[in-house]
Enzyme design. Structure first.
Site, PDB file in Angstrom:
ATOM      1  N   HIS A 240      24.900  23.681  -0.024  1.00 34.95           N
ATOM      2  CA  HIS A 240      25.277  24.958   0.482  1.00 34.95           C
ATOM      3  C   HIS A 240      25.992  25.719  -0.798  1.00 34.95           C
ATOM      4  O   HIS A 240      26.800  24.968  -1.691  1.00 34.95           O
ATOM      5  CB  HIS A 240      26.476  24.789   1.370  1.00 34.95           C
ATOM      6  CG  HIS A 240      27.001  25.963   2.147  1.00 34.95           C
ATOM      7  ND1 HIS A 240      26.314  26.712   3.041  1.00 34.95           N
ATOM      8  CD2 HIS A 240      28.275  26.456   1.854  1.00 34.95           C
ATOM      9  CE1 HIS A 240      27.000  27.792   3.343  1.00 34.95           C
ATOM     10  NE2 HIS A 240      28.237  27.814   2.574  1.00 34.95           N
TER      11      HIS A 240
ATOM     12  N   GLU B  16      24.196  24.466  -8.687  1.00 32.30           N
ATOM     13  CA  GLU B  16      23.317  23.661  -7.564  1.00 32.30           C
ATOM     14  C   GLU B  16      22.160  22.953  -8.199  1.00 32.30           C
ATOM     15  O   GLU B  16      21.943  21.964  -7.997  1.00 32.30           O
ATOM     16  CB  GLU B  16      22.655  24.829  -6.685  1.00 32.30           C
ATOM     17  CG  GLU B  16      23.576  25.360  -5.594  1.00 32.30           C
ATOM     18  CD  GLU B  16      22.997  26.290  -4.880  1.00 32.30           C
ATOM     19  OE1 GLU B  16      21.900  26.022  -4.321  1.00 32.30           O
ATOM     20  OE2 GLU B  16      23.501  27.243  -4.321  1.00 32.30           O
TER      21      GLU B  16
HETATM   22  C1  GRF Z   1      20.935  27.950  -2.165  1.00 27.73           C
HETATM   23  O1  GRF Z   1      21.907  29.283  -2.775  1.00 27.73           O
HETATM   24  C2  GRF Z   1      21.218  26.886  -1.324  1.00 27.73           C
HETATM   25  O2  GRF Z   1      22.803  26.770  -1.535  1.00 27.73           O
HETATM   26  C3  GRF Z   1      21.315  27.665  -0.036  1.00 27.73           C
HETATM   27  O3  GRF Z   1      20.248  28.495   0.190  1.00 27.73           O
HETATM   28  C4  GRF Z   1      19.922  28.881  -1.272  1.00 27.73           C
HETATM   29  C5  GRF Z   1      18.345  28.541  -1.685  1.00 27.73           C
HETATM   30  O4  GRF Z   1      17.950  28.765  -2.695  1.00 27.73           O
HETATM   31  N1  GRF Z   1      21.302  26.437   1.207  1.00 27.73           N
HETATM   32  P1  GRF Z   1      16.757  28.382  -3.260  1.00 27.73           P
HETATM   33  O5  GRF Z   1      15.585  29.073  -2.519  1.00 27.73           O
HETATM   34  O6  GRF Z   1      16.656  26.958  -3.550  1.00 27.73           O
HETATM   35  O7  GRF Z   1      16.475  29.168  -4.606  1.00 27.73           O
END
Ligand code: GRF
Length: 236
Positions: A123, A193
Site C-alpha cells: 500500500h 515500494e
Molecule cells: C502501488 O502504488 C501500490 O502501492 C498500490 O497500487 C499501486 C500499483 O502500482 N497497491 P503498479 O501497478 O504496481 O505500478
C-alpha cells in the site's frame, strides 16, 4: 534493480507465487526482475498472474515474461462464484503465496481463509493512516498532502478480510517535501515500494520455507542496503 540479501536459505528453495494486479504492474515487474536476475537467491517463482481486468498492463508484462495469466472478472458477478473460481485457479496452479500488486478488489474471504498469512499487499502510505476502501492510487497521495503529514511511505501487510487492515510486515519512511504534488509523491513512494516489496516478499517466503512465522521487518534495516535508501533525511 533490487537485490535480495541471502538469509542462508537453501539455494533453489522457492514457493509458487501468484501475483494479483489490476493496473500497470510496476510492482509485478519488479518482482519478476528480482526473480529473473537472481533465481537461486529468490525464494519465490511467479507461476500465475491474475487480474480482474482484461486491460491491465500487468497482463502484458506477465505474458512478456512467459508467465501464465488469468482474468477473473469481479464486476456484476456473484461473489461466491468469484471466490470459487479464484480458489480453483490458485489450487490448480498449486500456489503457495499470493502477492497483491495494485489489485483493486477485496480478496474473497474463502481465499483469505485458505491462504491466511500467505497473502501480502503493498500500500502506498504508512498504514493504518490513509488506508481503506477508496484509498488507492492518486487518492492516497492527495490525502497525505491535504493532511499536512511530513512523512509517508509504503506498507507491506498481510491481507485479511478488510481493505488494508491486516498485520503490518514492513514499512519504509519517505519524506513529504515542500512543493510536492500527488504525482511527485507517488513517484518517490513507488521507488521505495520497489525496494520494500521484494524484500518483504522474500522475508515471508524464507520464513514459510523454514516453518517460521515471519517477524516484522525493520526498514530501513539490515535487510536493506543502506546505500540504496531512497529516504532523504533532509526535511524541507
Ligand atoms: C502501488 O502504488 C501500490 O502501492 C498500490 O497500487 C499501486 C500499483 O502500482 N497497491 P503498479 O501497478 O504496481 O505500478
Amino acid at each position: 534493480m533490487t537485490s535480495i540479501p541471502s538469509a542462508g536459505d537453501p539455494v533453489g528453495a522457492s514457493l509458487r507465487a501468484a501475483v494479483f494486479a489490476s493496473g500497470g504492474g510496476s510492482n509485478l515487474q519488479c518482482l519478476l526482475d528480482v526473480e529473473r536476475s537472481a533465481p537461486d537467491e529468490t525464494p519465490w517463482r511467479i507461476v500465475l498472474v491474475v487480474s480482474d481486468r482484461e486491460s491491465a498492463g500487468a497482463l502484458g508484462r506477465a505474458a512478456e515474461a512467459g508467465v501464465t495469466t488469468r482474468v477473473i472478472p469481479v464486476s456484476r458477478r456473484d461473489p461466491t462464484e468469484v471466490a470459487d473460481e479464484t480458489v480453483d485457479v490458485l489450487t490448480d496452479a498449486a500456489v503457495d503465496v499470493v502477492f497483491l500488486a495494485g489489485y483493486l478488489r477485496l480478496v474473497p474471504a474463502p481465499v483469505v481463509a485458505r491462504w491466511r498469512r500467505r497473502i501480502l499487499n503493498v500500500h502506498p502510505a504508512l498504514l493504518p493512516s490513509f488506508g481503506g476502501k477508496g484509498m488507492w492510487g492518486r487518492h492516497v497521495h492527495e490525502a497525505v498532502l491535504a493532511s499536512g503529514a511530513r512523512v509517508t511511505g509504503p506498507t507491506v501487510h498481510f491481507v485479511d478480510e478488510e481493505y488494508d487492515e491486516g498485520t503490518i510486515l514492513a514499512q519504509w519512511p519517505v519524506p513529504v517535501k515542500a512543493g510536492d504534488t500527488p504525482d511527485l509523491l507517488a513517484k518517490r513512494v513507488l521507488e521505495a515500494e520497489h525496494r520494500l516489496y521484494p524484500a518483504a516478499a522474500a522475508h515471508l517466503c524464507r520464513a514459510l520455507l523454514a516453518g517460521r512465522t515471519p517477524s516484522p521487518l525493520d526498514a530501513p534495516g539490515p535487510h536493506f542496503g543502506a546505500s540504496a535508501l531512497p529516504l532523504d533525511p533532509a526535511m524541507p
